[in-house]
Structure formats: structure tokens, C-alpha cells
Design an enzyme around this catalytic site. Structure first.
Site, mmCIF file in Angstrom:
data_model
loop_
_atom_site.group_PDB
_atom_site.id
_atom_site.type_symbol
_atom_site.label_atom_id
_atom_site.label_comp_id
_atom_site.label_asym_id
_atom_site.label_seq_id
_atom_site.Cartn_x
_atom_site.Cartn_y
_atom_site.Cartn_z
ATOM 1 N N HIS A 186 0.832 -1.205 0.000
ATOM 2 C CA HIS A 186 0.000 0.000 0.000
ATOM 3 C C HIS A 186 0.865 1.252 0.000
ATOM 4 O O HIS A 186 2.040 1.193 0.352
ATOM 5 C CB HIS A 186 -0.905 0.014 1.236
ATOM 6 C CG HIS A 186 -0.167 -0.384 2.505
ATOM 7 N ND1 HIS A 186 -0.160 -1.664 2.983
ATOM 8 C CD2 HIS A 186 0.616 0.325 3.353
ATOM 9 C CE1 HIS A 186 0.566 -1.732 4.082
ATOM 10 N NE2 HIS A 186 1.066 -0.536 4.331
ATOM 11 N N ARG A 284 12.965 -5.415 3.541
ATOM 12 C CA ARG A 284 11.935 -6.130 4.300
ATOM 13 C C ARG A 284 10.612 -5.960 3.559
ATOM 14 O O ARG A 284 10.131 -4.847 3.392
ATOM 15 C CB ARG A 284 11.847 -5.529 5.702
ATOM 16 C CG ARG A 284 10.684 -6.018 6.540
ATOM 17 C CD ARG A 284 10.593 -5.165 7.799
ATOM 18 N NE ARG A 284 9.535 -5.542 8.696
ATOM 19 C CZ ARG A 284 8.258 -5.185 8.559
ATOM 20 N NH1 ARG A 284 7.873 -4.471 7.540
ATOM 21 N NH2 ARG A 284 7.373 -5.550 9.469
ATOM 22 N N ASP A 286 7.173 -5.729 3.467
ATOM 23 C CA ASP A 286 6.094 -5.513 4.445
ATOM 24 C C ASP A 286 4.768 -6.086 3.938
ATOM 25 O O ASP A 286 4.411 -5.905 2.766
ATOM 26 C CB ASP A 286 5.933 -4.007 4.684
ATOM 27 C CG ASP A 286 4.866 -3.707 5.721
ATOM 28 O OD1 ASP A 286 5.025 -4.177 6.861
ATOM 29 O OD2 ASP A 286 3.871 -3.027 5.386
ATOM 30 N N GLU A 328 8.013 -10.774 5.502
ATOM 31 C CA GLU A 328 7.289 -10.469 6.745
ATOM 32 C C GLU A 328 5.891 -11.065 6.626
ATOM 33 O O GLU A 328 4.895 -10.367 6.456
ATOM 34 C CB GLU A 328 7.216 -8.954 6.976
ATOM 35 C CG GLU A 328 6.732 -8.574 8.360
ATOM 36 C CD GLU A 328 5.307 -8.009 8.439
ATOM 37 O OE1 GLU A 328 4.737 -8.003 9.530
ATOM 38 O OE2 GLU A 328 4.768 -7.580 7.402
ATOM 39 N N HIS A 392 8.508 -4.322 16.605
ATOM 40 C CA HIS A 392 7.679 -3.121 16.795
ATOM 41 C C HIS A 392 6.180 -3.444 16.798
ATOM 42 O O HIS A 392 5.369 -2.601 17.133
ATOM 43 C CB HIS A 392 7.991 -2.124 15.685
ATOM 44 C CG HIS A 392 7.485 -2.603 14.356
ATOM 45 N ND1 HIS A 392 8.063 -3.663 13.693
ATOM 46 C CD2 HIS A 392 6.428 -2.214 13.609
ATOM 47 C CE1 HIS A 392 7.381 -3.884 12.586
ATOM 48 N NE2 HIS A 392 6.392 -3.022 12.502
ATOM 49 N N ASP A 393 5.820 -4.657 16.352
ATOM 50 C CA ASP A 393 4.409 -5.026 16.242
ATOM 51 C C ASP A 393 3.929 -5.793 17.474
ATOM 52 O O ASP A 393 4.707 -6.160 18.348
ATOM 53 C CB ASP A 393 4.183 -5.884 14.993
ATOM 54 C CG ASP A 393 3.975 -5.034 13.743
ATOM 55 O OD1 ASP A 393 3.540 -3.874 13.877
ATOM 56 O OD2 ASP A 393 4.257 -5.537 12.639
ATOM 57 N N ARG A 517 0.462 -0.419 20.094
ATOM 58 C CA ARG A 517 1.818 -0.903 19.817
ATOM 59 C C ARG A 517 2.864 0.112 20.274
ATOM 60 O O ARG A 517 4.029 -0.215 20.457
ATOM 61 C CB ARG A 517 1.974 -1.207 18.315
ATOM 62 C CG ARG A 517 1.167 -2.428 17.887
ATOM 63 C CD ARG A 517 1.231 -2.651 16.398
ATOM 64 N NE ARG A 517 0.617 -1.548 15.658
ATOM 65 C CZ ARG A 517 0.613 -1.436 14.334
ATOM 66 N NH1 ARG A 517 1.199 -2.362 13.602
ATOM 67 N NH2 ARG A 517 0.034 -0.423 13.731
HETATM 68 C C1 OTU Z 1 3.090 -4.860 8.966
HETATM 69 O O1 OTU Z 1 2.472 -5.783 9.830
HETATM 70 C C2 OTU Z 1 3.935 -3.907 9.802
HETATM 71 O O2 OTU Z 1 4.898 -4.629 10.531
HETATM 72 C C3 OTU Z 1 3.032 -3.104 10.691
HETATM 73 O O3 OTU Z 1 3.763 -2.281 11.562
HETATM 74 C C4 OTU Z 1 2.137 -2.291 9.801
HETATM 75 O O4 OTU Z 1 1.199 -1.637 10.588
HETATM 76 C C5 OTU Z 1 1.409 -3.131 8.763
HETATM 77 O O5 OTU Z 1 2.218 -4.121 8.150
HETATM 78 C C6 OTU Z 1 0.910 -2.261 7.642
HETATM 79 O O6 OTU Z 1 2.000 -1.739 6.909
HETATM 80 O O7 OTU Z 1 -0.821 -6.314 10.535
HETATM 81 O O8 OTU Z 1 -0.078 -6.002 13.030
HETATM 82 O O9 OTU Z 1 -0.425 -10.855 8.730
HETATM 83 O O10 OTU Z 1 0.161 -8.990 10.554
HETATM 84 O O11 OTU Z 1 1.988 -7.782 7.774
HETATM 85 C C7 OTU Z 1 0.907 -6.133 12.057
HETATM 86 C C8 OTU Z 1 0.564 -9.955 8.454
HETATM 87 C C9 OTU Z 1 0.353 -6.302 10.685
HETATM 88 C C10 OTU Z 1 0.357 -8.693 9.214
HETATM 89 C C11 OTU Z 1 1.535 -7.812 9.079
HETATM 90 C C12 OTU Z 1 1.280 -6.436 9.502
#
Ligand code: OTU
Length: 642
Positions: A186, A284, A286, A328, A392-393, A517
């Protein structure tokens, strides 16, 4: 049609393209050799995606011209790196590898100041630095930078593209590989493509998934998950300006790109190669699971998502082969594995290991961890896991329900228990975490919190309970010891090297308070550094203990290229595995996941093939005889032949 023949015929025609930049003969010949080698694969993948379109060859020609241009612009030093990596393609499997992920501002202030922090990284042993997205993005909430408004511009608060190039050079000189995000599922709604779409330009509306009414969205919606149900229900956002519904899997300001359109593939490839040419050594990928949408499916992990990533990988192989992809995919373990291949993603996060380390800490039982690793740890010898305990997630409990079922564990009940345990709602839990993305329809949620807070340090310090503090420190070191020894690139999350606790100040910040987060996205303050230098502090014990483990890893080749085998220990509280390399060296790792001592039959040492073994962590010698070996609460042993 014979794809191979067709691709060759097509390439011969394309090589005569006069719009390519003028290159020296030597440069042109390197480019052509790589192109010829990679083209059949690239052609086949693009044909599978776009071959049905009348304009297929037009886009193919345009793509090759972009690759030639990016190759032409690639700095000399990076071309040299491309050559070096060709002779050492498995560099990421070395025992020297140690990753760190950080936000530029939280870690150092800005990019220039980060350069001054290189000695800090070197002191820790870091060889791989992932900087969280640092591109131009909307003011206020930008999903921590994951809403990109311009891939070629650095966020003003952090510096400039020139600063970033300088930093890349300085890191390379220090032996640290720079890792950047490629946020390609995106863009932000402020990216120029999204702005043009909002202004009504049809060409750019086709860059996204836009709909006049709810008919098609409603059909898709029947099968889609909700990723951030706390900010918006469903997967679409109404855009007033365009007068259309827009597909927004994540936040409403993050617009999913439409990869069914070859113009999007070409445009984003140009952005990707721009990032590659800044000097990063890994990208990475994403949210890569979401890039292909297919009606009637959950639009995750579609076959064509793999086709697309392989096509992107080919573009890198041709233009910037020193750069590798990191997947990821935080999805079902079987799906995670599908992204890992030499010609797709050479590196991948290991979300299963991460989640199950926390699961075992909560239950004090390592069976689900052991069974799951036995099933899913082995990957291609060309690739490597990126093993982490925190990032970070949030933490999502992505284990395989069937593996759980075989152990008599009900997957959904267990997830509910884990959520309660880590958000402190389970009596007796040591953890201080925060619930994230609670779904009002089904009660699902995920968990946030810093490593130290989730592992019990926050509560133990609050209660001023020395034994609990000791347990928390031991837990923290034990889980770090696993990612440092199990095989792959260990990735630390900045702040965890000092055992930083949750920071609740985000709750006062209107651009952050809806996204929990931020509780574990913590600044590295001078105060924290000072605290960690006091020998009485828990932070001192954590940082010193961790440094010791890191040095041990970097001193022993067995932690690098070698196979991993999960072993049954005769205690369900102990996680055990063995490493073995071609030189015949071995390592046996034993971890006690409970706060009571565990006895194991000393027969487990037999696998090392000698009567006597040494625990390299404390230099103790253990003898294989008829008695037992004892692991203290949360103790780790790294055993080698004596
Ligand atoms: C990723 O994670 C990033 O690590 C997040 O920080 C972003 O917010 C997100 O993409 C959007 O860019 O939903 O809660 O199943 O879990 O790709 C983390 C995969 C996310 C998703 C993961 C996503």
C-alpha cells in the site's frame, strides 16, 4: 506456446531497445549476462500475471528499460558489493550475524545522529541494522511510517536522502548491513498516485482498488479478515474526493495497490530499485501476504503473491543482486514457509518461534514449541530465518491448530488463555501487556508490551520482589539465548538489549493513543543507558548477560552454518535442540522454561559423542554417567564436546 523459446525471442528484440541509457561496454555486458540468465524466469512469471493483456509486451519493454536505467545509476561501490556477494551468497548464515531493528528517532534522534551511535552498535556486536520506515509520510498518524507518501524522500524530521546514503556508507564501513522497508502492499493516501486518483485521473485510480458502490466490496468482504478492527471495521474506506470506496486492509489512510495492473508492478519496481541503490543489503517485504486479491478467497497468501515476489526478486538479481528479500509473513506456519526460497525471499521472520517462546513461558511447557519447530523449522539451506522475540508489532498466536490438537490443546481456547495471560488478566501471570486490535465481533485480540514487561520485570520491580526480579532476568536471557543459538539471524529489537519497560506515555498522545503498539516503541534515553550501567540494576544484569551470549555466539562457528535438530528432553519443561555442522562440530542447547529446577538424565549428553561436555556459558564440565544433570530455574546450557 513454448515459454522458454518465446522468452528468448522476446529478449533478443528487447535488447535492441535504443531507449536504454548509454553504458560502457563492460557494464553493458555484465547487465546482459545477468539479464539473459534471469529473463526466462522473469518472463514466465510476468506472463502468468499479465500475459492475457494486449499491452503485455509494452509493459515488459518498459520494465527492462527501467532495470537498465537503475543498473546504470547504481553506484560503483554497490556494484562491487554485488560482485562480492556473488562469491559469498550465504553471508547471512554466519555466526557473526546479529540484527537490530530500531526507529531512527527513538534510537538516535535523526539519521545524522544515528551515525554517531555506530560505536554503540559495534560494542553490542550488531552486523545488520533494520531502520523502521523512514520515508516521507503523513503528519500525525502514519502507522509508524508504514504509510509511505514518497519512497524517494526521507521524512523531514529524520533527515534527507543524502544523509541516508552517508549513513549506508558509514554502516558498510563498520561491517553493518543496512536493512530498509519495502512497503509495497500500500501507499499512503498522500502519495502522488493516490492524490491523482482522488483528483479523478483514471490511470491512477487503476493503481488502487476503487469501487463506485458496495457491490464488489461486499462480495470480497465475506472472506476477509480484519487487521485493525479497533480503528475501522471492514477492509474498505469511503473516499469523499474520489467518490469511491477504496481497499484499505490496514488503516484508512493506507491504500492497497492493485497488482493486477502491470503499470503498478513497473512503477513500484522503480521505487524498489531506488531503495536498493541507496545502499541497503536487504529489503523487508512488508505485509507481503496481502498483495494479490482474488474474489472468493481471504486474499492472503495467494499463489500470485508468490509469482509477484519472484518477479521482483528477478528484477533485483538483474540490477542489484547484493540485495536480498526478507519476508514479513505473519500468517499460518505452512504459509510462512512458502515465501522462503532462494528465488523468492532468502530471509524470513520466524513468527512461529517467537509466538511459541512466549507460549512456553506462560505454560512452562515446551511441547507445542518443540513439536511445531520439529515440523516447521527446516528451510532451504540457501535461506535463513530471522529469529526474534519482540519487534515493533503486536504478538499474534499464529501456531498450527492441528499440531496443538495432537497435544490435546484446543487452539482457540489456548489463544484466549495466552491473551489473558499476557494482558495480566490471568491470575498469577507475571506479564504486563496491553490488548491490541480487539475484535468486538469475535473477541480476538493480539498482545503488545516490551520484552522485559511481558517477561515479568515490570511487575517484579513494582512488587519489589527480588526473587521475581531474578526470574524475570533469567527469562529474558533465556529467550534471547534461543534466538542466538537456534540457527538464523538473531534480531534484537532496540531497547530490549537494556530490558526497557513499557512506556505508557503514548496514551497522552492523540496521534498514538488508539494504537497500543506504541507501548513498546520506546526511546533509548540517556537515563536508560545510565541505569543499565549500575551494577545493581536489573538492566545491568540483562545487558551484560546478553553481551556475553552474543560474544560466545560470534566466537563459535557452530552457531553459523549448521543444521538444527529438535530433541526430546525427558522433561516437558525443557526445550532442547542440537546443532551440527559439516566440520563435525556439535552444540547441544537446553533451556528450562520453569521456575523450578529440572533434572534430566545425563544420557542426553550422549548426542555430543563424548563422555565429558562443557557448558560454554559458565565453563562448567558435565560428565555423561548414570546420574542426572540439573537445570536451575530458567537456566540455559550451551554444551559442546569437552
Ligand atoms: C506490517 O504488519 C507492519 O509490521 C506493521 O507495523 C504495519 O502496521 C502493517 O504491516 C501495515 O503496513 O498487521 O499487526 O499478517 O500482521 O503484515 C501487524 C501480516 C500487521 C500482518 C503484518 C502487519
Amino acid at each position: 506456446m513454448n515459454i522458454l523459446l518465446e522468452s528468448q525471442r522476446c529478449l533478443d528484440r528487447l535488447l535492441a531497445d535504443e531507449s536504454w541509457p548509454q553504458m560502457s561496454q563492460a557494464a553493458r555486458s555484465v547487465f546482459e549476462i545477468r539479464l539473459r540468465k534471469e529473463f526466462p524466469k522473469l518472463f514466465a512469471n510476468l506472463f502468468a500475471l499479465y500475459g492475457h493483456r494486449y499491452d503485455f509486451y509494452y509493459y515488459l519493454q518498459q520494465l527492462l528499460a527501467s532495470l537498465a536505467q537503475a543498473y546504470h545509476e547504481r553506484p560503483r561501490a554497490l556494484k562491487l558489493k554485488d560482485k562480492q556477494r556473488q562469491v559469498d551468497p550465504h553471508w547471512y548464515q554466519s555466526e557473526d550475524m546479529l540484527g537490530m531493528a530500531c526507529y531512527v528517532d527513538l534510537f538516535a534522534g535523526n539519521i545524522k545522529q544515528l551515525k554517531a551511535k555506530i560505536p554503540y552498535l559495534l560494542d553490542l556486536g550488531v552486523t545488520y541494522l533494520h531502520l523502521m520506515p523512514l520515508y516521507d509520510s503523513p503528519k500525525g498518524d502514519s502507522d509508524g511510517g508504514y504509510a509511505v507518501s514518497d519512497y524517494r524522500k526521507v521524512n523531514e524530521q529524520l533527515g534527507t536522502v543524502d544523509d541516508l546514503k552517508e549513513l549506508a556508507k558509514a554502516l558498510e564501513k563498520a561491517g553493518i548491513s543496512l536493512v530498509l522497508d519495502f512497503v509495497f502492499n500500500h501507499t499512503s493516501d498522500e502519495h502522488r498516485w493516490a492524490k491523482a486518483a482522488q483528483a479523478g485521473e483514471l490511470e491512477y485510480q487503476e493503481y488502487f482498488h476503487m469501487f463506485d458502490d458496495r457491490t464488489i466490496p461486499d462480495q470480497y468482504e465475506q472472506h476477509l479478515r480484519e487487521i485493525f478492527p479497533q480503528v475501522r471495521r471492514g477492509n474498505y474506506t469511503w473516499n469523499e474526493k474520489a467518490n469511491k470506496w477504496v481497499w484499505t486492509t490496514f488503516n484508512s489512510f493506507q491504500w492497497d495497490l492493485n497488482y493486477a495492473n502491470p503499470a503498478v508492478f513497473n512503477a513500484i519496481t522503480e521505487e524498489m530499485l531506488f531503495l536498493a541503490n541507496l545502499g541497503c543489503e536487504a529489503l523487508r517485504l512488508d505485509a507481503l501476504a496481502f498483495i494479490w486479491k482474488e474474489m472468493g478467497t481471504n486474499c492472503e497468501n495467494q499463489d500470485k503473491a508468490h509469482t509477484l515476489i519472484q518477479a521482483f526478486n528477478s528484477c533485483l538479481q538483474i540490477t542489484a543482486p547484493a540485495v536480498v528479500f526478507k519476508s514479513e509473513a505473519i500468517v499460518h506456519p505452512d504459509e510462512v514457509l512458502k515465501y522462503i526460497a532462494k528465488d523468492e525471499c532468502q530471509l524470513s521472520y520466524n513468527p512461529l518461534l517467537m509466538a511459541l517462546i512466549w507460549e512456553s513461558l506462560a505454560t512452562r511447557n515446551t511441547q507445542l514449541l518443540s513439536q511445531s519447530m520439529r515440523k516447521s523449522f527446516t528451510i532451504s539451506p540457501d535461506c535463513a530465518w530471522v529469529n526474534y522475540v519482540r519487534c515493533h508489532d503486536d504478538i499474534g498466536w499464529t501456531f498450527d491448530d492441528e499440531v496443538a490438537q495432537n497435544l490435546g490443546i484446543n487452539g482457540s481456547d489456548h489463544r484466549q488463555f495466552l491473551n489473558q495471560f499476557y494482558t495480566g488478566r490471568f491470575e498469577g501471570s507475571f506479564a504486563s501487556g496491553v490488548a491490541f486490535a480487539e475484535n468486538p465481533s469475535n473477541g480476538d485480540c493480539r498482545v503488545c508490551g516490551s520484552l522485559a514487561s511481558l517477561a515479568g520485570l515490570e511487575k517484579a520491580i513494582q512488587a519489589n520482589n527480588p526473587q521475581h526480579i531474578q526470574h524475570a532476568i533469567a527469562r529474558i536471557l533465556m529467550i534471547h539465548s534461543i534466538i542466538l543459538s537456534i540457527g538464523g539471524v538473531p534480531l534484537l529489537y532496540s531497547g530490549d538489549e537494556l530490558g526497557l519497560l513499557n512506556d505508557y506515555s503514548y496514551q497522552q498522545d492523540s496521534s498514538k493513543q488508539h494504537d497500543d503498539r506504541w507501548v513498546h516503541r520506546i526511546g533509548l534515553s540517556d537515563q536508560a543507558l545510565q541505569q543499565a550501567s549500575h551494577p545493581q540494576s536489573a538492566q545491568f544484569a540483562i545487558s551484560q548477560g546478553l553481551k556475553k551470549l552474543i560474544s560466545l555466539r560470534q566466537e563459535h562457528a557452530i552457531f553459523g552454518q549448521s543444521a538444527t535438530t529438535i530433541i526430546d528432553a525427558d522433561s516437558s519443561h525443557v526445550f532442547a535442540f542440537n546443532r551440527q555442522n559439516n566440520a563435525g562440530e556439535q552444540l547441544l542447547v537446553l533451556c528450562n522454561f520453569s521456575e523450578s529446577p529440572q533434572q534430566l538424565s545425563s544420557q542426553i549428553l550422549r548426542s555430543l559423542g563424548s563422555q565429558s561436555s562443557k557448558n560454554i556459558i559458565n565453563e562448567q564440565t558435565l560428565i555423561t554417567n548414570n546420574s542426572h544433570i540439573e537445570l536451575q530455574p530458567y537456566e540455559v546450557m550451551w554444551l559442546v564436546k569437552n
